[in-house]
Each structure stands twice: as C-alpha cells, then as structure tokens.
Design a protein around this motif. Structure first.
Motif, short mmCIF file in Angstrom:
data_model
loop_
_atom_site.label_atom_id
_atom_site.label_comp_id
_atom_site.label_asym_id
_atom_site.label_seq_id
_atom_site.Cartn_x
_atom_site.Cartn_y
_atom_site.Cartn_z
N ARG A 188 39.11 38.17 44.95
CA ARG A 188 39.70 38.11 46.27
C ARG A 188 39.86 39.01 46.86
NH1 ARG A 188 45.86 38.77 45.78
NH2 ARG A 188 45.15 39.54 44.00
N ASP B 102 40.13 38.04 50.63
CA ASP B 102 41.74 38.47 50.03
C ASP B 102 42.83 37.00 50.68
OD1 ASP B 102 44.10 38.43 48.81
OD2 ASP B 102 43.91 40.61 48.59
N LYS B 103 42.93 35.73 50.31
CA LYS B 103 43.86 35.24 51.46
C LYS B 103 45.06 34.73 50.73
CE LYS B 103 40.23 32.38 51.76
NZ LYS B 103 39.41 31.39 51.52
N GLY B 104 45.33 35.79 50.13
CA GLY B 104 46.59 35.82 48.49
C GLY B 104 45.70 34.66 47.03
N GLY B 105 46.88 34.55 46.38
CA GLY B 105 46.50 33.85 45.45
C GLY B 105 46.13 34.74 44.06
N THR B 106 45.00 34.54 43.67
CA THR B 106 44.75 35.44 42.48
C THR B 106 42.90 34.61 42.39
OG1 THR B 106 44.97 33.68 40.57
CG2 THR B 106 46.55 35.91 40.59
N SER C 113 42.88 40.90 36.94
CA SER C 113 43.21 39.24 37.02
C SER C 113 43.31 38.79 35.37
CB SER C 113 41.89 38.52 38.10
OG SER C 113 42.31 39.22 39.61
N ASP D 164 47.91 43.39 38.75
CA ASP D 164 46.61 41.97 38.77
C ASP D 164 45.08 42.67 38.18
OD1 ASP D 164 46.40 43.53 41.25
OD2 ASP D 164 45.17 42.40 41.30
N LYS E 243 40.00 34.58 39.76
CA LYS E 243 38.84 34.62 38.75
C LYS E 243 39.16 34.93 37.65
CE LYS E 243 36.32 30.46 37.57
NZ LYS E 243 34.46 30.99 37.75
#
Lengths: 261, 583
Positions: free
Chosen positions: B374, A67-71, B568, B575, A73
């Motif tokens: 993530r 998890d580096k931020g962002g969403t 998500s 999310d 897929k």
C-alpha cells in the motif's frame, strides 16, 4: 501514480531512441567489425528486454499498489522465485560473456599471420608517428638520444644502423585493404590509446611496453583516429587518420616514400 | 556479544566540545553531512563549467578570468583548465561526496541508534576521522590555488602522466602533489572510520539484535566498512609509492626510456600498469562503497512506505555480502584495454558478470517488496523508487562494458561516463536525497516540506535522465571521454547537438538543486515539529525523541524482539511492529 506514468514514458522514449539508431556506430570495415556488431546487437536485445520489463514492472507496481486503503499483503518472499530469477540472470549474463569470447580471442589470443605487414605506432604528447620497414623488410635500431621531432625522427632511428636508413615514417597510418596488419604499439611519454571506430578496435599504448595488435581492414577509405586515453592538455587534439588503400595504391605510396630517402 | 556495553563518555560541556570537536556520533554524522553537501555543490559547479566549455569552447566569460587568471586568461577556458576541473570534479564527487555522505554521514548518525548503542565503539577515533577528512578536503581544494593549478590527470591519476611532475603538463607540479597527499590523508580518515563501523556493529548491538534482525541499512554500512578497510589501505600504499616516484626519484610506476617534453628521464624498471592494478583494487570496491549504503536505504524506504516486509530479507543480506566479496575480484574490468594479459580479461569478465547476479536479485526483490503493498508516496519514497529506476538503467549498461569483446569499442567513451554516472553518481545521490527526507525529522526535529520535496524530485528525476541517457548514444557513436573540445574531429562535430542538449539539461538540473537547499535550511528553522515516529517505521531510531537525547536511549537499554521490517502483520494492532515492541 504520476511517477509510474513518467517511468513508462521515459522507458518508451529511451527504447525509441535505441531502436532508431539516430546516433550510432559508423559501418564496420572488417570481419571483426561485423562480428562485433552482432555481439553488440545480441547484448542490446537481451539487456533491452530486461530494461523494458524491469522499468515497466516498476511503473506498474507504482500505479497498481498505491495506497487506496485496505491492508498490504504480509509476505517475506518466495524462495522458489528467488532461485528462479537468480539462475535465469546468471545464465543470461554468463552466456553473453561466453558468446563474446570468440571475438576477444580472435583479437588477442590469435597470433597475426606470419606475412602480416608490420607497422610501428608511436604515441607521444600530442601526435602520432608510424614507421614501416623499407625495402629491406627490417626496422632499424632506435636510440632515445637521437629523437628529433623537428628533424622528422620522432622514433629516434639510429643513424649508425644501416637497417634503419630505408625506414619509412609517416604522421598518418596507411594500410592495404584485405591484408593482415600487425601494429607494434609504443609510447615514449605517457599512456595513449589507438582507436579506430570503424575497426571496432582499441588498445592502450603504454610506455615501457611493446604491445602487438593485429587487424585487417577490407573497405577503402579514410577513418579518424582519436587518442582515447587521457594524455595531457592536448589530448583532444591528438588526431590522425587511418587510410585504407587498394594494394596497388599502397605499394605506390610506399615506393614514393622510399624514393624520398 | 549482544549484551549492551557501557562505554559512555560524559555529556559534552560547552559549545566547542558539543558542536565542533564533538565525540557524539550524531554531531559527527551531521558534520560529515554538511562537508558532503558543500562538496557536492562544489563538484556540481565544476561539472556545469565543464559542460559549458564542451559546447562553447571559445566563449569569453569574464568570470572565468576572475576565478582562474592563468587558466582562463582573457576569459577563454584553456584545455588544461578544463582537465583540472574534470579531475577535481571526479575526485571531489567520489571521495568527498559518494564515500562521505551515505557512509560517514548517515552511517555515523544512524548505525549506533539502529543497533541500540549509545555511541560508536571509539568516539575519539570518530572525531579524528571527521577532522582528518576535513583536512583532506582543504588540501584537495587548495590544489586550485597553487602554481600550475589543479592536476589534469583525472581522478584515476594514471602514471606516467601523474608521476613525472610539471613536464607532462600544468597542474602536474604542486597541484598533483597536493592531490596525492590529500588522497593519502583521506585514506587514513576512511580507515579510522571503517574500523569504528566494524567494531560498533559487531560489539555494540542491543540485546536481541541478532545479525538477521539488523536493518538492511546497517548491513550495508557494515559491509561497506569492510570494503573500505581493505580498499583504502591499498590506495594509501599506492599513493605513498606515487609520491615517492614524484619526489624521491623512485621508479615504482615509471619504466626506462621515458622522453617527456623532449627531456630524457632517468627512471627505470617500473610499470605504469602496477598503479592501475593497485588503484582499481581500491577503485572497484569504491564503487560499491558508494552504492551499497544507497541500496540498504532503498530497501529500508521501500519496505517502510509500501507497508510490507522486505521480499527475501535473507537473500538481500546474501546479495550484499556477495557484492562485497565479489567486488574485490573484478577490478581488472577497468583494465581490459590496458595491455595486461588478455587471458586474465576472461576471468575478470566472468566474475564481473557474476556480480551482476546479486545486483539483479536486489532489483527483483525491491519490486517484490512493492508488489501487494500500500504505497505511500512521500518524497523519501519517490527518491527510493527513482533509485530503483536509475539502478536498473545504470546497471544494465554494465552488461556491455563487462564484456571485454564489447569494451574493445566502448572503453573510455561516453558510454562509460553515462554508465557510472547513472549508477554510482545519481542513483547513489538519489539514495542520499531519500535518506535526507526520511531522517531529517530525526536529525533536526522538524519535518521537511513535502511539496517542495516532490517538485524537486520530479524535476531532478527528469533532469538526470536527460543528462545521462544521451551519453550512451555518444558512446555508441565513439565519442571519447576527457576531451576538452570536440571541434578537431569531424565525427565529434556531428554529435554537437547531443552535447548541447546535455549541457542545457545539466544547467537546468543544477539550478533545480537550489529548491533542495532552500527546503533543507528553511525546514531546519521553520518546518513542522517532528513527532517521534512520523513515518510509522519499525527500526530503533524511531523509538526515541526527535532529535534523540545525547546518549540516544536516555539511559535505557533497548531490547529487540522483532525483525527489522514487520509491516502489516496479520492480527497486529497497528500496521507495523517496532523492533523493540514486546514479543
């Protein structure tokens, strides 16, 4: 992240030990043993590559998709890929079984040659006995009432049968090199198992059954035989040896034994 | 079918009805969990003693003599004591841990909540099955304390060794009889549980909870219950026959002509192979009983913590069904060397390889689920990832053992021991650890300590690889299993350094488990208060308070509008979309 690296290191270490053969098979002493090793190596390569790729991929996704931020897929999968890897594994796995079929068939479907040397193998808690027919080429009748381990008659060879008079018994098994051998496996109490690592052969010995089992050993030497089916408190002591002798030495041994009768 | 059924029993009155003879599936689930926790520590302690004895067979330890005055007279463990520890280790681990915790423990607690039901379909039966299981455990453990001690025939109890009484060895008298009785009781308990799980899944799903919206945990519990129903029935029958052979002079498994310990026995007409067929007809599905719930849980955790839908949900469901179905046609691969018809080995081996295919599908799909995610590295997630790694490592060695040709050497060697410990032992236990960290907040209303959890995870992960990887090398070198002592054979003596390494790794890993126990009990009292949905999960148990009210949904009837793993989703506010969120 850390886990990904650990998975990679473990994978490399495990592969290193498998490639290094630090603890490995003893060399084979028969044609069957060589065929066995070839099948083992083929399986090792196929599974080794799958193992390596799967673990490396696992380590990779752990590191790459932390998890580096962002969403993430949004995807429910891919039927094309599903079909692809399903059929690929099915082909590989079934292919391996089919490739090994000849080895199994040679051991179990093929009959021993008619001139094979017949030896009876008796397992009992916790010792082995082997019986060879004497010069008459015939085994004598047995009778469980005449079993006498102290008197050297573990088989219970019937005194009244003349064919049994010259039967040779031994606590270890001796065979001539390069000759087909047919074992007849018998147990009188619980299940045992006859295993010779160098032959790459193993067979349970089941009370109530007489199981034929044939092999041919080509390399002279003495090989340990451990019982390989749990048979009770002395299971770990149930040891004997297989001695593969030159044909001349074997004949000599047989004559010496017969002379003692 | 999917309309909510009101069947509720009243709220419990008083301590005994509430916590002891409870009808509440949640309390029963926790009871099962603690029964399994006790059993796993007992089983693990036995294994540490075994590993110790294998490398120091002549060591004098006064504690051994205190525990087993005859089995370890003078403080030296006898081979028969070693074998009885081995038998009890296997039996306790397979039945009272691997069958009990993932299915009866977590399944009992969470299956009804995850499908939106107020309880199991048959609460009284549920209570009965727990108490019957406990009785079975008491009977099993009591075998240690009778004349001759616990049985030495292994968890597979092959006759004639297991069928002819004390003639074949100490422990084969009263100890073996208690073993068979305990297993028969356990079968009864498992059958009751299985019926309950099946009926509940079919009849009590909330409105909108179609089969294809079920969490994969529910799918795996459901299929496991079907396997249990068919498998334990056969084991029960086999157990009764074995008991008759032992006590009533019948000859189901005993042939004519037996001479045991110089005594001629009067049996005739039976077949030792019959037991093996019956036993493994149960025993192979049992492997899947142990591992399927772990697979379901791994799927749940991987989706949750990578914030992604399951890759190929339908394929996963079909794989679970495929494994369950094929699981009943592969028992013969335990018997390649048994003396059964060698032609049947070919059929069993092709079917065995086929079952590798759905297992491989699952592995690919797990990695596909992680791909593009993530990933949040909670302790629960670490255990799920560890599960995948162990599942691959333990599964791949099955490709060797499933080939009768290669089994000609590997049968009954340490290669087999390494294989099944890796996959149905530690992979399944990693599933349980993952389940504990994931569901603890819901079960006890508090969070577990993540730092302790991670330390425990990493040490355990390295520890189990250190214990079980070398077993494969021992197997390749031909070391037989179930040996109390390796000093009689030259080639086994040469392998002693490997055995020593494994023993040290086992003691290390066993000690590390104390971190987990401490974390568990400490967190129950002192952990941070758990919110309703600490992990941002989607399934129904995360819509109710932690712990949930007595009737799970406080009188409401949840309606399900979404699949189980909607993470998500583009355009959604958060999310994740919970299963009961409006359509």
């Amino acid at each position: 992240m850390l886990l990904g690296v650990i998975v990679w290191i473990l994978t490399v270490v495990i592969c290193y030990f498998f490639l290094g053969h630090y603890w490995w098979f003893p060399p084979p002493i028969s044609e069957h043993g060589q065929a066995y090793d070839a099948q083992f190596n083929a399986t090792l390569w196929v599974t080794g590559v799958i193992f390596f790729l799967a673990q490396i991929a696992l380590g990779y996704v752990i590191i790459r998709f932390r998890d580096k931020g962002g969403t993430a897929k949004y995807s429910h999968g891919n039927n094309m890929m599903e079909a692809l890897w399903t059929s690929a594994t099915a082909l590989l796995f079934i292919g391996l079984v089919l490739a090994g079929t000849r080895i199994w068939a040679a051991v179990h479907f093929a009959e021993a040659p008619a001139d094979a040397l017949r030896i009876e193998v008796l397992g009992k808690q916790f010792a082995w006995s082997f019986r060879y027919p004497g010069p008459d080429g015939k085994f004598g009748r047995t009778d469980i009432k005449q079993i006498n381990d102290q008197g050297g008659n573990s088989f219970g060879i019937d005194e009244k049968d003349p064919a049994g008079k010259d039967d040779i018994t031994s606590a270890s098994i001796k065979v001539p090199a390069g000759k087909p051998i047919l074992l007849i496996l018998k147990s009188r109490d619980v299940i045992h198992n006859f295993f010779v690592r160098e032959l790459r052969l193993k067979q349970d010995i089941v009370p109530g059954m007489e199981i034929p089992f044939h092999f041919q050993a080509d390399k002279i030497g003495v090989y340990e035989v451990p019982c390989s089916e749990l048979c009770g408190l002395g299971h770990h002591q149930m040891r004997t040896t297989l001695e593969v002798m030159s044909e001349a030495n074997f004949e000599k041994w047989k004559q010496e034994q017969a002379a003692q009768k | 079918m999917s309309s909510p059924v009101v069947h509720a029993h009243g709220a419990p009155q008083g301590f005994i009805r509430r916590y002891i003879f409870s009808l509440d599936h949640k309390v029963i689930g926790i009871q099962y969990y603690f029964l399994a926790l006790f059993s796993v520590f007992l089983g693990m302690s036995l294994s540490v003693l075994m590993r110790f004895h294998m490398v120091y067979p002549d060591a004098k330890v006064s504690l051994f003599e205190k525990l087993w005055p005859t089995g370890a007279a003078g403080g030296i463990m006898t081979p028969e004591l070693y074998l009885s520890l081995m038998t009890m280790h296997g039996t306790i681990m397979v039945f009272f841990v691997l069958t009990t915790a993932p299915q009866s423990g977590f399944g009992n607690y969470f299956l009804p909540i995850q499908i939106g039901a107020e309880d199991m379909a048959f609460p009284v039966l549920n209570m009965l099955s727990f108490w019957t299981t406990l009785l079975a455990l008491v009977v099993m453990v009591s075998a240690f304390f009778v004349q001759g001690g616990a049985p030495l025939s292994g968890w597979t109890a092959y006759p004639p060794l297991s069928a002819v009484g004390p003639l074949s060895g100490p422990g084969e008298g009263m100890g073996q009889t208690l073993w068979v009785i305990s297993i028969a009781i356990f079968c009864g308990a498992s059958l009751m549980g299985a019926i309950n799980f099946i009926a509940t899944t079919i009849d009590l799903r909330a409105r909108g909870m179609s089969m294809m919206r079920l969490p994969l945990t529910v799918w795996s519990w459901f299929v496991t219950a079907i396997l249990g129903l068919l498998g334990f029935a056969v084991l029960l029958a086999a157990g009764v026959l074995l008991l008759l052979d032992r006590m009533a002079g019948t000859s189901f498994f005993l042939p004519a002509g037996l001479v045991v310990n110089d005594q001629i026995l009067n049996h005739k007409g039976g077949s030792p192979l019959l037991w093996q067929h019956l036993f493994w007809f149960f025993g192979h599905p049992e492997v899947y009983i142990a591992i399927l719930p772990g697979m379901g849980l791994a799927s749940q955790l991987l989706a949750t913590f990578s914030r992604k839908p399951i890759f190929g949900y339908r394929a996963m469901v079909y794989a679970i069904l495929g494994i369950g179905f094929l699981g009943f046609f592969v028992w013969g691969h335990h018997m390649f060397m048994s003396g059964m018809n060698p032609y049947s080995a070919m059929a069993f081996s092709i079917l065995t390889m086929s079952i590798g295919v759905p297992s491989a599908i699952k592995t690919f799909n797990w990695i596909g689920t992680l791909w593009g995610g993530r990933i949040r590295f909670t302790t629960a997630m670490l255990f799920a990832l560890g599960f995948v790694s162990l599942f691959v490592s333990g599964g791949i060695s099955g490709i060797f053992l499933g080939q009768p040709a290669l089994d000609l050497y590997f049968h009954d060697t340490y290669f087999v021991v390494g294989h099944f410990h890796m996959i149905m032992g530690v992979a399944a236990i990693f599933g349980m650890f993952g389940g504990t960290f994931y569901w603890f907040p819901k079960m006890f209303g508090r969070m577990m300590n993540e730092t302790l959890g991670k330390i425990h995870f990493y040490l355990t992960f390295l520890g189990v690889y250190a214990i079980f990887t070398p077993m494969h090398f021992l197997g390749i070198a031909g070391n037989p299993r179930r040996y109390a002592d390796f000093t009689n054979f030259e080639f086994m003596n040469n392998l002693m350094p490997v055995h020593k390494f494994m023993t040290h790794a086992a003691i290390f890993t066993a000690v590390v488990q104390l971190i987990f126990v401490f974390n568990l009990f400490w967190s129950m009292r002192k952990g941070a208060k758990a919110p309703v949905n600490p992990w941002d999960s989607t399934t129904l148990e995360w819509t109710v308070s932690s712990p949930p009210p007595f009737d799970n949904f406080a009188g409401k009837h949840p309606v399900v509008n979404h699949g189980a793993y909607e993470y998500s989703v583009p355009g959604a506010a958060k999310d994740y979309i919970m299963q009961s969120d409006p359509a």
